[in-house]
Design a protein around this motif. Sequence first.
Motif, mmCIF file in Angstrom:
data_model
loop_
_atom_site.group_PDB
_atom_site.id
_atom_site.type_symbol
_atom_site.label_atom_id
_atom_site.label_comp_id
_atom_site.label_asym_id
_atom_site.label_seq_id
_atom_site.Cartn_x
_atom_site.Cartn_y
_atom_site.Cartn_z
ATOM 1 N N ILE A 61 0.709 -1.627 0.381
ATOM 2 C CA ILE A 61 -0.064 -0.191 0.110
ATOM 3 C C ILE A 61 0.549 0.860 0.315
ATOM 4 O O ILE A 61 2.328 0.825 0.622
ATOM 5 C CB ILE A 61 -1.574 -0.130 1.595
ATOM 6 N N THR A 62 -0.075 2.388 -0.122
ATOM 7 C CA THR A 62 0.798 3.761 -0.167
ATOM 8 C C THR A 62 1.157 4.585 0.782
ATOM 9 O O THR A 62 0.079 4.087 1.712
ATOM 10 C CB THR A 62 0.479 4.739 -1.715
ATOM 11 N N GLU A 63 2.233 5.214 1.566
ATOM 12 C CA GLU A 63 2.459 5.673 2.843
ATOM 13 C C GLU A 63 0.957 6.167 2.804
ATOM 14 O O GLU A 63 0.827 7.532 1.438
ATOM 15 C CB GLU A 63 3.497 6.234 3.141
ATOM 16 N N GLY A 64 0.443 6.588 4.306
ATOM 17 C CA GLY A 64 -0.520 7.743 3.808
ATOM 18 C C GLY A 64 -1.706 7.130 4.208
ATOM 19 O O GLY A 64 -2.909 7.750 4.303
ATOM 20 N N ALA A 65 -1.990 6.359 3.222
ATOM 21 C CA ALA A 65 -2.673 4.813 3.010
ATOM 22 C C ALA A 65 -3.866 4.143 3.920
ATOM 23 O O ALA A 65 -3.026 4.084 5.304
ATOM 24 C CB ALA A 65 -3.144 4.107 2.453
ATOM 25 N N VAL A 66 -5.216 4.116 4.629
ATOM 26 C CA VAL A 66 -5.655 4.170 5.314
ATOM 27 C C VAL A 66 -6.676 2.552 5.202
ATOM 28 O O VAL A 66 -7.379 3.280 4.080
ATOM 29 C CB VAL A 66 -6.971 5.126 6.580
ATOM 30 N N VAL A 67 -6.033 2.033 5.885
ATOM 31 C CA VAL A 67 -7.132 0.421 5.662
ATOM 32 C C VAL A 67 -7.744 -0.342 6.259
ATOM 33 O O VAL A 67 -7.260 -0.351 7.351
ATOM 34 C CB VAL A 67 -6.017 -0.785 4.725
ATOM 35 N N GLU A 68 -8.510 -0.772 5.942
ATOM 36 C CA GLU A 68 -9.793 -1.597 7.006
ATOM 37 C C GLU A 68 -9.826 -3.528 6.446
ATOM 38 O O GLU A 68 -9.798 -3.268 5.205
ATOM 39 C CB GLU A 68 -10.970 -0.977 6.822
ATOM 40 N N THR A 69 -9.521 -4.165 7.074
ATOM 41 C CA THR A 69 -10.069 -5.394 7.476
ATOM 42 C C THR A 69 -10.874 -5.984 8.484
ATOM 43 O O THR A 69 -11.534 -5.331 9.531
ATOM 44 C CB THR A 69 -8.873 -6.516 7.158
ATOM 45 N N GLU A 70 -11.732 -7.047 7.757
ATOM 46 C CA GLU A 70 -12.364 -7.553 9.377
ATOM 47 C C GLU A 70 -12.377 -9.358 9.995
ATOM 48 O O GLU A 70 -11.805 -9.510 8.962
ATOM 49 C CB GLU A 70 -13.813 -8.096 8.638
ATOM 50 N N PHE A 71 -11.709 -9.801 11.130
ATOM 51 C CA PHE A 71 -11.772 -10.603 11.507
ATOM 52 C C PHE A 71 -13.499 -10.948 12.216
ATOM 53 O O PHE A 71 -13.290 -10.200 12.756
ATOM 54 C CB PHE A 71 -11.058 -10.921 12.393
ATOM 55 N N GLN A 100 -20.897 -6.385 23.344
ATOM 56 C CA GLN A 100 -22.436 -7.525 24.155
ATOM 57 C C GLN A 100 -21.516 -8.847 23.256
ATOM 58 O O GLN A 100 -20.375 -9.891 22.933
ATOM 59 C CB GLN A 100 -23.163 -6.985 22.983
ATOM 60 N N PRO A 101 -22.356 -9.575 24.847
ATOM 61 C CA PRO A 101 -21.773 -11.602 24.928
ATOM 62 C C PRO A 101 -21.708 -11.534 24.150
ATOM 63 O O PRO A 101 -23.003 -11.686 22.967
ATOM 64 C CB PRO A 101 -22.387 -11.166 25.975
ATOM 65 N N LEU A 102 -20.676 -12.878 23.711
ATOM 66 C CA LEU A 102 -21.528 -14.034 21.994
ATOM 67 C C LEU A 102 -21.874 -14.852 23.165
ATOM 68 O O LEU A 102 -21.256 -15.444 23.850
ATOM 69 C CB LEU A 102 -20.117 -14.023 21.265
ATOM 70 N N LYS A 103 -23.045 -15.113 22.298
ATOM 71 C CA LYS A 103 -23.765 -16.596 22.865
ATOM 72 C C LYS A 103 -22.927 -17.855 22.329
ATOM 73 O O LYS A 103 -22.346 -17.454 21.557
ATOM 74 C CB LYS A 103 -25.117 -16.595 22.402
ATOM 75 N N PRO A 104 -22.957 -18.987 23.080
ATOM 76 C CA PRO A 104 -22.615 -19.961 21.816
ATOM 77 C C PRO A 104 -22.905 -20.378 20.741
ATOM 78 O O PRO A 104 -24.409 -19.698 20.523
ATOM 79 C CB PRO A 104 -22.625 -21.338 22.787
ATOM 80 N N GLY A 105 -22.311 -20.007 19.844
ATOM 81 C CA GLY A 105 -22.549 -20.400 18.720
ATOM 82 C C GLY A 105 -22.434 -19.163 17.213
ATOM 83 O O GLY A 105 -22.020 -19.017 16.279
ATOM 84 N N GLU A 106 -22.489 -17.883 18.230
ATOM 85 C CA GLU A 106 -22.404 -16.965 18.016
ATOM 86 C C GLU A 106 -21.237 -15.739 17.511
ATOM 87 O O GLU A 106 -20.461 -16.436 17.673
ATOM 88 C CB GLU A 106 -23.150 -15.429 18.862
ATOM 89 N N THR A 107 -21.375 -15.362 15.990
ATOM 90 C CA THR A 107 -20.469 -14.920 15.182
ATOM 91 C C THR A 107 -20.942 -13.133 15.355
ATOM 92 O O THR A 107 -21.780 -13.327 14.930
ATOM 93 C CB THR A 107 -20.000 -15.454 14.095
ATOM 94 N N ALA A 108 -19.505 -12.923 15.577
ATOM 95 C CA ALA A 108 -19.427 -11.064 15.078
ATOM 96 C C ALA A 108 -18.644 -10.823 14.656
ATOM 97 O O ALA A 108 -17.127 -10.718 14.688
ATOM 98 C CB ALA A 108 -19.678 -10.551 16.670
ATOM 99 N N PRO A 109 -18.262 -9.273 13.893
ATOM 100 C CA PRO A 109 -17.141 -8.939 13.599
ATOM 101 C C PRO A 109 -16.136 -8.373 13.954
ATOM 102 O O PRO A 109 -16.655 -7.564 15.193
ATOM 103 C CB PRO A 109 -17.226 -7.790 12.566
ATOM 104 N N ILE A 110 -14.513 -8.302 13.927
ATOM 105 C CA ILE A 110 -13.755 -8.031 14.554
ATOM 106 C C ILE A 110 -13.204 -6.421 13.456
ATOM 107 O O ILE A 110 -12.437 -6.814 12.538
ATOM 108 C CB ILE A 110 -12.501 -7.938 15.401
ATOM 109 N N LYS A 111 -13.567 -5.590 13.960
ATOM 110 C CA LYS A 111 -13.280 -4.035 12.402
ATOM 111 C C LYS A 111 -11.505 -4.259 13.111
ATOM 112 O O LYS A 111 -11.299 -3.592 13.578
ATOM 113 C CB LYS A 111 -13.763 -3.594 11.848
ATOM 114 N N VAL A 112 -10.681 -4.449 11.964
ATOM 115 C CA VAL A 112 -9.369 -2.626 12.361
ATOM 116 C C VAL A 112 -8.861 -2.274 10.861
ATOM 117 O O VAL A 112 -8.442 -2.708 10.253
ATOM 118 C CB VAL A 112 -8.298 -4.584 12.460
ATOM 119 N N SER A 113 -9.118 -1.266 11.594
ATOM 120 C CA SER A 113 -7.820 -0.164 10.499
ATOM 121 C C SER A 113 -6.405 0.287 10.443
ATOM 122 O O SER A 113 -6.667 -0.349 12.111
ATOM 123 C CB SER A 113 -9.123 0.879 10.850
#
Length: 149
Positions: A61-71, A100-113
Motif C-alpha cells: 500500500i502507499t504511505e498515508g493510506a488508511v486500510v481496513e479489514t474484518e476478522f 456485547q457478549p456472544l452466545k455459544p455459536g454466535e459470530t461477530a466482526p472485529i474491524k481493524v483499521s
Amino acid sequence: MLKKALSLVAVSGLFLATACKENAAPKITEQDMKVVAEEAVMASKMPKVQLNKMEHDFGTITEGAVVETEFMVTNLGESDLIISNASASCGCTVPDYPKQPLKPGETAPIKVSFNSAGKSGMQNKTVTLTTNTENGKETFSIKANIEKK
C-alpha cells in the motif's frame, strides 16, 4: 568431645528426617480429585474463540493510506464469550470489537483499521483481545508493505 560428636549426629539425623518430609510427595485426597474433575468440567464449558483468520495481509500500500479489514470471531464454547478489551501493538492500528457478549455459536466482526502515515517498509501489527476464555487473551495480526509516495 564425645558429647559434641553425639550432638552433631543427632542434629544431622533430625535435619535429614525433616528434609525427607519436606521433599515427600503430597498425598492426593479424594477431595483433590473432585476439585480437579470440577475444574475440568468448568473449563470445557468456558467460551472458546475461533477466528476466521489469524493474519491479514494488506499487501503493498502507499504511505498515508488508511486500510481496513474484518476478522470474524465465533464463540465455540458453552457459555457467553465476553471481550472486555482489544488493544493493538501500535497506535496506528485500531480494533473495533463487539461490546456485547456472544452466545455459544454466535459470530461477530472485529474491524481493524491501519493508518500507514509515517510508515515505510514491511509493517507487522498485533491485536490482543482480553476475553473470559481459558487463556484470557487471544491474538491475531495484520501486515502491510508500505511504499513511499
